[in-house]
Design a protein around this motif. Structure first.
Motif, short mmCIF file in Angstrom:
data_model
loop_
_atom_site.label_atom_id
_atom_site.label_comp_id
_atom_site.label_asym_id
_atom_site.label_seq_id
_atom_site.Cartn_x
_atom_site.Cartn_y
_atom_site.Cartn_z
N ILE A 3 0.85 -1.19 0.00
CA ILE A 3 0.00 0.00 0.00
C ILE A 3 0.89 1.24 0.00
O ILE A 3 1.81 1.37 0.81
CB ILE A 3 -0.91 0.01 1.23
CG1 ILE A 3 -1.89 -1.16 1.13
CG2 ILE A 3 -1.68 1.34 1.34
CD1 ILE A 3 -2.75 -1.33 2.33
N SER A 4 0.62 2.14 -0.94
CA SER A 4 1.44 3.34 -1.06
C SER A 4 1.06 4.36 0.01
O SER A 4 -0.11 4.51 0.35
CB SER A 4 1.24 3.97 -2.43
OG SER A 4 1.73 3.12 -3.43
N ASP A 5 2.08 5.00 0.52
CA ASP A 5 1.85 6.13 1.41
C ASP A 5 1.85 7.39 0.54
O ASP A 5 2.86 7.75 -0.04
CB ASP A 5 2.98 6.21 2.44
CG ASP A 5 2.73 7.33 3.45
OD1 ASP A 5 1.92 8.22 3.14
OD2 ASP A 5 3.36 7.28 4.51
N PRO A 6 0.70 8.04 0.40
CA PRO A 6 0.62 9.18 -0.51
C PRO A 6 1.58 10.31 -0.14
O PRO A 6 1.95 11.12 -0.98
CB PRO A 6 -0.85 9.61 -0.41
CG PRO A 6 -1.40 8.95 0.79
CD PRO A 6 -0.57 7.76 1.07
N ASN A 7 2.02 10.34 1.10
CA ASN A 7 2.91 11.42 1.52
C ASN A 7 4.37 11.00 1.57
O ASN A 7 5.25 11.81 1.87
CB ASN A 7 2.49 11.92 2.92
CG ASN A 7 1.05 12.40 2.93
OD1 ASN A 7 0.64 13.12 2.03
ND2 ASN A 7 0.29 11.96 3.92
N TYR A 8 4.63 9.75 1.30
CA TYR A 8 6.01 9.30 1.46
C TYR A 8 6.25 8.09 0.58
O TYR A 8 6.03 6.95 0.96
CB TYR A 8 6.26 8.93 2.93
CG TYR A 8 7.68 8.53 3.24
CD1 TYR A 8 8.70 9.49 3.25
CD2 TYR A 8 8.00 7.20 3.52
CE1 TYR A 8 10.00 9.12 3.54
CE2 TYR A 8 9.30 6.83 3.81
CZ TYR A 8 10.31 7.79 3.82
OH TYR A 8 11.59 7.42 4.11
N ASN A 9 6.67 8.32 -0.64
CA ASN A 9 6.86 7.22 -1.58
C ASN A 9 8.32 7.14 -1.99
O ASN A 9 8.80 7.89 -2.82
CB ASN A 9 5.97 7.43 -2.82
CG ASN A 9 5.93 6.18 -3.68
OD1 ASN A 9 6.79 5.32 -3.53
ND2 ASN A 9 4.94 6.10 -4.53
N ASN A 10 9.05 6.25 -1.34
CA ASN A 10 10.48 6.10 -1.66
C ASN A 10 10.76 4.72 -2.26
O ASN A 10 11.78 4.10 -1.98
CB ASN A 10 11.33 6.32 -0.41
CG ASN A 10 11.02 5.29 0.65
OD1 ASN A 10 9.97 4.64 0.61
ND2 ASN A 10 11.91 5.14 1.61
N HIS A 11 9.84 4.20 -3.07
CA HIS A 11 10.06 2.90 -3.71
C HIS A 11 11.13 3.03 -4.78
O HIS A 11 11.37 4.11 -5.34
CB HIS A 11 8.77 2.40 -4.36
CG HIS A 11 7.76 1.99 -3.35
ND1 HIS A 11 7.72 0.73 -2.80
CD2 HIS A 11 6.74 2.67 -2.77
CE1 HIS A 11 6.71 0.66 -1.94
NE2 HIS A 11 6.11 1.84 -1.91
N ALA A 12 11.77 1.93 -5.07
CA ALA A 12 12.76 1.90 -6.15
C ALA A 12 12.06 2.21 -7.47
O ALA A 12 10.84 2.05 -7.59
CB ALA A 12 13.41 0.53 -6.22
N ALA A 13 12.85 2.65 -8.46
CA ALA A 13 12.25 3.01 -9.75
C ALA A 13 11.45 1.85 -10.34
O ALA A 13 10.35 2.04 -10.87
CB ALA A 13 13.35 3.44 -10.71
N SER A 14 12.00 0.64 -10.22
CA SER A 14 11.30 -0.53 -10.79
C SER A 14 10.00 -0.84 -10.05
O SER A 14 9.15 -1.55 -10.54
CB SER A 14 12.22 -1.76 -10.74
OG SER A 14 12.54 -2.04 -9.39
N CYS A 15 9.86 -0.31 -8.87
CA CYS A 15 8.68 -0.60 -8.04
C CYS A 15 7.76 0.62 -7.95
O CYS A 15 6.74 0.60 -7.28
CB CYS A 15 9.12 -1.02 -6.64
SG CYS A 15 7.84 -1.67 -5.58
N ALA A 16 8.15 1.69 -8.64
CA ALA A 16 7.43 2.95 -8.47
C ALA A 16 6.02 2.91 -9.06
O ALA A 16 5.12 3.55 -8.55
CB ALA A 16 8.21 4.09 -9.12
N ALA A 17 5.87 2.14 -10.14
CA ALA A 17 4.58 2.14 -10.82
C ALA A 17 3.50 1.56 -9.92
O ALA A 17 3.71 0.54 -9.24
CB ALA A 17 4.67 1.34 -12.11
N GLU A 18 2.37 2.18 -9.91
CA GLU A 18 1.26 1.69 -9.12
C GLU A 18 0.39 0.76 -9.96
O GLU A 18 0.25 0.96 -11.17
CB GLU A 18 0.43 2.86 -8.60
CG GLU A 18 1.16 3.69 -7.54
CD GLU A 18 0.41 4.95 -7.20
OE1 GLU A 18 -0.58 5.25 -7.88
OE2 GLU A 18 0.83 5.63 -6.25
N GLY A 19 -0.17 -0.21 -9.30
CA GLY A 19 -1.02 -1.16 -10.03
C GLY A 19 -2.43 -0.66 -10.16
O GLY A 19 -2.78 0.43 -9.69
N SER A 20 -3.26 -1.48 -10.77
CA SER A 20 -4.63 -1.07 -11.06
C SER A 20 -5.58 -1.28 -9.89
O SER A 20 -6.72 -0.82 -9.92
CB SER A 20 -5.15 -1.84 -12.28
OG SER A 20 -5.06 -3.22 -12.01
#
Ligand SMILES: [Zn+2]
Length: 379
Positions: free
Chosen positions: A225-242
């Motif tokens: 689950i993405s934190d809308p205020n804090y997104n430090n995922h790697a570039a390969s993991c940055a894309a959000e799913g549907s």
């Protein structure tokens, strides 16, 4: 096994060779079985009615030899049948051909104890040959066994096209095969619906949902689950799913609130892969073993490549799969395969001619047995 060495002979063999027997049953391959009327009458309703027919008072009673009743079954089958209803050692039955023959005889002569005693044999064979057991159980209207077999067949992805057609397919009605496929399709649809409804992920009754409530934020519950205020995922993991997950919670003012959270792409890939697997094996076990399957390593490696997701990805996915598996099982368990009894009712209403032919055949067998004994009594 004793029954395998049987050859055509009229000599009775142990344990059905007692000198004081009062009735003899002869197999179609001429093997005699010497039994006691009181036992066989207790075991078989047909035999009971036959043996209690009034004797002809004019018949001579000076012949000490017991009457001989010819039966249409083989010695192999009769030995199994008699061993299952007489106080002797039970037979060793390991093939469905023998099971089939014995059950047919038990039904014809109305021997409920034989059928009941054979159930444990069928249950032993069931996991090895569920499709054949299904066919036999369907024909013989053993509803519980047919349903159990149909459920086991959910594990068989190639049910629609078995490599080798079982011999039962030559005799069971197309409706029986259609029935198990309809049941399977209902289970697939139920399993997929349970994956589509992921409301429980944030709002269900489990430790992670409770954790979110305690912390006052949904992001803490699962790593995807993405934190809308804090997104430090790697570039390969940055894309959000549907998949968007909705979290319903109580605000500090006491009102009911709902917030949507995007999920990581690898989580959506995981859910999609589970759905694909469930389409061919609609069971909770498919979900439980999903992570261990080779093709899913790619999804896991994508999650593990992200510094943010790595620490919790495997544990979270395992817990998610365990909880989802329970929901799939519950959804599938709401369906049962249509029973042979329902099929029989349909057959009665649609095919009277076929049913009458079967009844006529059964009646002829019954009359044949009665005539044999009556004639022998008179001789
Ligand atoms: Zn990540």
């Amino acid at each position: 096994m004793a029954s395998q060495s049987l050859i055509a002979t009229s000599s009775p063999r142990a344990p059905f060779d007692d000198d004081d027997a009062d009735i003899v049953f002869r197999s179609c391959d001429n093997v005699d079985f010497r039994l006691y009327k009181v036992i066989i009458a207790k075991a078989s309703r047909v035999m009971h009615d036959m043996l209690t027919l009034p004797s002809d008072p004019s018949a001579a009673d000076d012949d000490a030899s017991p009457p001989v009743v010819p039966l249409t079954e083989t010695a192999r089958t009769l030995e199994h049948v008699f061993r299952l209803c007489c106080p002797v050692e039970h037979p060793t039955i390991t093939t469905l051909e023998d099971v089939h023959a014995v059950l047919e005889a038990a039904r014809k002569y109305e021997m409920p104890a034989v059928t009941a005693n054979l159930r444990w044999v069928i249950k032993l064979i069931l996991p090895k040959e569920p499709l054949r057991v299904y066919g036999i159980a369907y024909m013989l209207e053993m509803e519980d066994v047919a349903r159990e077999a149909a459920k086991l067949l959910l594990e068989e992805p190639s049910l629609h096209l078995p490599t080798i057609a079982p011999p039962e397919f030559q005799v069971i009605p197309a409706l029986a095969i259609h029935t198990v496929h309809v049941y399977r399709q209902k289970c697939v649809e139920a399993a997929l619906r349970s994956v589509d409804d992921l409301d429980w992920v944030l709002n269900g009754d489990h430790e992670r949902a409770r954790l979110a409530i305690t912390a006052g934020k949904a992001m803490i519950s699962w790593c995807w689950i993405s934190d809308p205020n804090y997104n430090n995922h790697a570039a390969s993991c940055a894309a959000e799913g549907s998949i968007q997950l909705k979290w319903t919670y109580t605000s500090h003012t006491g009102g009911r609130m709902q917030t949507s959270y995007p999920t990581r792409r690898w989580f959506v890939s995981h859910v999609d892969a589970i759905k694909s697997a469930l389409a061919s094996r609609p069971l909770g076990q498919t979900v439980r073993t999903h992570l261990a399957d080779g093709p899913n390593c790619e999804i896991l490696s994508e999650a593990l490549s992200c510094n943010r997701c790595r620490p919790a990805a495997y544990v979270d996915l395992t817990l998610f799969d365990t909880l989802l598996a329970g929901k799939v099982d519950a959804a599938v368990d709401k369906w049962t395969c249509r029973s042979p009894g329902e099929y029989l009712h349909q057959r009665e209403s649609r095919n009277h001619a076929s049913l009458l032919r079967q009844l006529k055949n059964d009646l002829l067998v019954y009359m044949n047995v009665i005539c044999s004994v009556t004639l022998l009594r008179r001789s």
